[in-house]
Design an enzyme around this catalytic site. Structure first.
Site, PDB file in Angstrom:
ATOM      1  N   LYS A 134       0.958  -1.164  -0.124  1.00  0.00           N
ATOM      2  CA  LYS A 134       0.208   0.095  -0.031  1.00  0.00           C
ATOM      3  C   LYS A 134       0.815   1.373  -0.142  1.00  0.00           C
ATOM      4  CE  LYS A 134      -3.943  -1.765   2.395  1.00  0.00           C
ATOM      5  NZ  LYS A 134      -5.037  -1.675   1.552  1.00  0.00           N
ATOM      6  N   ARG A 151     -10.715 -11.226   0.918  1.00  0.00           N
ATOM      7  CA  ARG A 151     -11.689 -12.137   0.203  1.00  0.00           C
ATOM      8  C   ARG A 151     -10.940 -13.726   0.072  1.00  0.00           C
ATOM      9  NH1 ARG A 151     -11.784  -8.569  -4.980  1.00  0.00           N
ATOM     10  NH2 ARG A 151     -11.324  -7.137  -3.261  1.00  0.00           N
TER      11      ARG A 151
HETATM   12  N1  BES Z   1      -8.139  -3.923   4.076  1.00  0.00           N
HETATM   13  C1  BES Z   1      -8.427  -3.283   2.838  1.00  0.00           C
HETATM   14  C2  BES Z   1      -9.848  -2.435   2.644  1.00  0.00           C
HETATM   15  C3  BES Z   1      -9.885  -1.230   3.507  1.00  0.00           C
HETATM   16  C4  BES Z   1      -9.636   0.282   2.889  1.00  0.00           C
HETATM   17  C5  BES Z   1     -10.401  -1.351   4.757  1.00  0.00           C
HETATM   18  C6  BES Z   1      -9.633   1.356   3.754  1.00  0.00           C
HETATM   19  C7  BES Z   1     -10.119  -0.203   5.414  1.00  0.00           C
HETATM   20  C8  BES Z   1      -9.928   1.056   5.037  1.00  0.00           C
HETATM   21  C9  BES Z   1      -8.304  -4.222   1.710  1.00  0.00           C
HETATM   22  O1  BES Z   1      -7.637  -5.506   2.161  1.00  0.00           O
HETATM   23  C10 BES Z   1      -7.946  -3.947   0.229  1.00  0.00           C
HETATM   24  O2  BES Z   1      -6.806  -3.549   0.191  1.00  0.00           O
HETATM   25  N2  BES Z   1      -8.552  -3.961  -0.768  1.00  0.00           N
HETATM   26  C11 BES Z   1      -8.218  -3.479  -1.688  1.00  0.00           C
HETATM   27  C12 BES Z   1      -8.706  -4.413  -2.876  1.00  0.00           C
HETATM   28  C13 BES Z   1      -8.234  -3.977  -4.448  1.00  0.00           C
HETATM   29  C14 BES Z   1      -6.601  -4.391  -4.287  1.00  0.00           C
HETATM   30  C15 BES Z   1      -9.076  -4.862  -5.272  1.00  0.00           C
HETATM   31  C16 BES Z   1      -8.993  -2.018  -2.141  1.00  0.00           C
HETATM   32  O3  BES Z   1      -9.993  -1.674  -1.646  1.00  0.00           O
HETATM   33  O4  BES Z   1      -8.238  -1.024  -2.720  1.00  0.00           O
HETATM   34 MN    MN Z   2      -5.821  -5.376   1.643  1.00  0.00          MN
END
Ligand code: BES
Ligand code: MN
Ligand code: ZN
Length: 489
Positions: free
Chosen positions: A269, A343
């Site tokens: 991230k 997921r």
């Molecule tokens: N844990 C994150 C989602 C999240 C975002 C939780 C903000 C709390 C606050 C999740 O694992 C994630 O990183 N999702 C990605 C998915 C994408 C790579 C398809 C996202 O939302 O960007």
């Molecule tokens: Mn994630």
């Protein structure tokens, strides 16, 4: 700490009294409280408008030391949530003033035009939830919570709702425990230590608890979950909690995403708020706390919590984008993006839950997608289900608890987005748009024949700023929602 107390304010010495006030309607039938409100209304700067506040010291002829008035606004816009918020903010204010023992004048529900039990319960919830402080890591505690709160009601109400205070406290204890877990930093919350914390609480709370550790997860072929865990030296765990009443009318499985820290993995991230990803186990926390609540309230169904715990990290052992893994269900998954890890662990947890418990209903809670926060903002969760009755029940529970959910679609044709050239499915949708929906559709592939709902809590699980009855950080979102649904549906 919470009590419903019928006292006579003319005689009973009260140090600090909190009175919620409407701007255009008398809410209190108690004549002493009515007189106090009349006195407050003579102060020009106080009209009882929403969020207005006034402190009066030593009102004449009463054994009361100080009174805090909180404005509720107009009576026709009054609802239980306004009482929850007024109580929460009132308690927070009193804590700042150094109050340790508080009396609260409950509005007369008839005057307020509200259903009596819902109004009183909301007021009580605001008191208990507003009294939670997370200061475990501060050497110097700035504030101390109330030791006791007495909500003043008529003798009749005190009799009728004799068990309400204990019930509200049991539910809110769950919310507060979930907040504490979420706020705990990831260095003190690895999958195994979090699992131990959950099972310790579960055993005290009368649940059966079992933890499946890494060797058994490998033997049982939790391939998707293990792929997420591969990059961390903190080993994964799967916690299974069970509330089993003598006559359970059906089996409900609750599944909670438990990523104790989400770095994104090799798709690391970027952006400033990475530290907030300690909250990525908020679904797990809510499910574990809801199970404790189910035992405390003695819910008349068998409730099973299935809680996959992993840390999503970067290392030479980490899963790579492009890797293909075999999930517990047998379905192969191409890892298009290591940051779409929630997921993957949920897929295996759901498969396990279906096989082991054959539930009639399965509900998962997960901080699953940033896209859901973009769609619905910080305060509202996305509710995904193809089961109309279940949707209606959950929306009703969301309304009652003000843990708000909004119905989202699960369009068959969007499954196109999850096609992989090499595996049965990809964890990475081919388009950014509709990210909360494609994530939910991925999960739907692992829901079998159960009545299933998915609640994406990425927004409301964690708030940067404090709200009326919650501090900054974990909110415990979902605990009250699930317990309300389990009780009333
Ligand atoms: N844990 C994150 C989602 C999240 C975002 C939780 C903000 C709390 C606050 C999740 O694992 C994630 O990183 N999702 C990605 C998915 C994408 C790579 C398809 C996202 O939302 O960007
Ligand atoms: Mn994630
Ligand atoms: Zn995540």
């Amino acid at each position: 700490m919470l009590h419903l107390t019928p006292i006579d304010l003319k005689r009973h010495a009260v140090k600090t009294l909190l009175i919620p006030v409407c701007e255009d309607q008398a809410l209190h039938s108690d004549s002493v409280v009515g007189d106090l409100v009349a006195t407050a209304m003579r102060v020009e700067s106080f009209r009882g408008k929403r969020d207005q506040e006034l402190v009066l010291h030593r009102p004449p002829q009463l054994p009361v030391e100080q009174v805090l008035f909180r404005g509720l606004g107009k009576a026709d816009r009054l609802d239980p949530e306004a009482l929850r918020q007024a109580a929460g903010k009132g308690v927070k204010r009193c804590i700042q003033m150094g109050v340790r023992r508080l009396w609260v004048a409950a509005p007369d529900p008839v005057a307020a035009g509200l259903e009596a039990e819902a109004a009183l319960a909301a007021l009580l919830e605001g008191v208990v939830l507003g009294n939670h402080l997370f200061d475990r890591y501060k050497q110097e505690k700035e504030n101390r919570p109330l030791l006791r709160a007495d909500v003043i009601v008529s003798a009749d109400s005190a009799r009728r709702y004799a068990r309400l205070a204990a019930r509200v406290e049991a539910v809110c204890r769950g919310t507060i425990l979930a907040r504490e877990w979420v706020n705990t930093p990831s260095n003190e919350k690895t999958p195994e230590t979090f699992a131990r914390s959950i099972t310790a609480a579960a055993k005290k709370g009368g649940l059966t608890a079992r933890v499946i550790l890494a060797p058994e997860l490998r033997r049982r072929k939790f391939g998707a979950l293990l792929a997420v865990a591969a990059g961390s030296r903190n080993r994964p765990a799967l916690v299974v909690l069970e509330h089993r009443p003598k006559r359970g009318r059906q089996t409900v499985v609750l599944v909670g995403k438990g990523v104790t820290f989400d770095s994104g993995g090799i798709n690391i991230k970027t952006g400033p708020a990475l530290g907030d990803m300690k909250c990525d186990m908020a679904g797990a926390a809510a499910v574990a706390a809801a199970l404790l609540g189910a035992a405390a309230l003695n819910i008349d169904r068998r409730v099973v919590g299935v809680i996959p715990l992993v840390e999503n990290m970067v290392s030479g052992g980490a899963t790579r984008p492009g890797d293909i893994v075999t999930s517990l269900s047998g379905k192969t998954v191409e890892i298009g993006n290591t940051d779409a890890e929630g997921r993957l662990i949920l897929a295996d947890a759901m498969t396990y839950a279906l096989k082991a418990y054959a539930p009639e209903v399965m509900i998962d809670l997960a901080t699953l997608t940033g896209a859901c926060v973009v769609a619905l903002g910080e305060a509202i969760a996305g509710l995904f289900t193809r089961d109309a009755p279940l949707q209606a029940e959950l929306l009703a529970a969301a309304e009652r608890t003000h843990e708000r959910c909004w119905p989202m679609p699960l369009p068959e044709d969007y499954k196109e987005l999850l096609k992989s050239s090499f595996a049965d499915i990809s964890n990475m949708p081919s388009a950014r748009e509709g990210g909360a929906i494609s994530a939910a559709l991925f999960l739907s592939e692992f829901a079998g024949g159960a009545r299933w709902a998915h609640i994406d809590i990425a927004g409301p699980a964690y708030r940067k700023k404090e709200t009326a009855y919650c501090g900054a950080g974990g909110t415990g979102f979902g605990v009250r929602l699930l317990l309300d649904w389990l009780t009333k549906a």
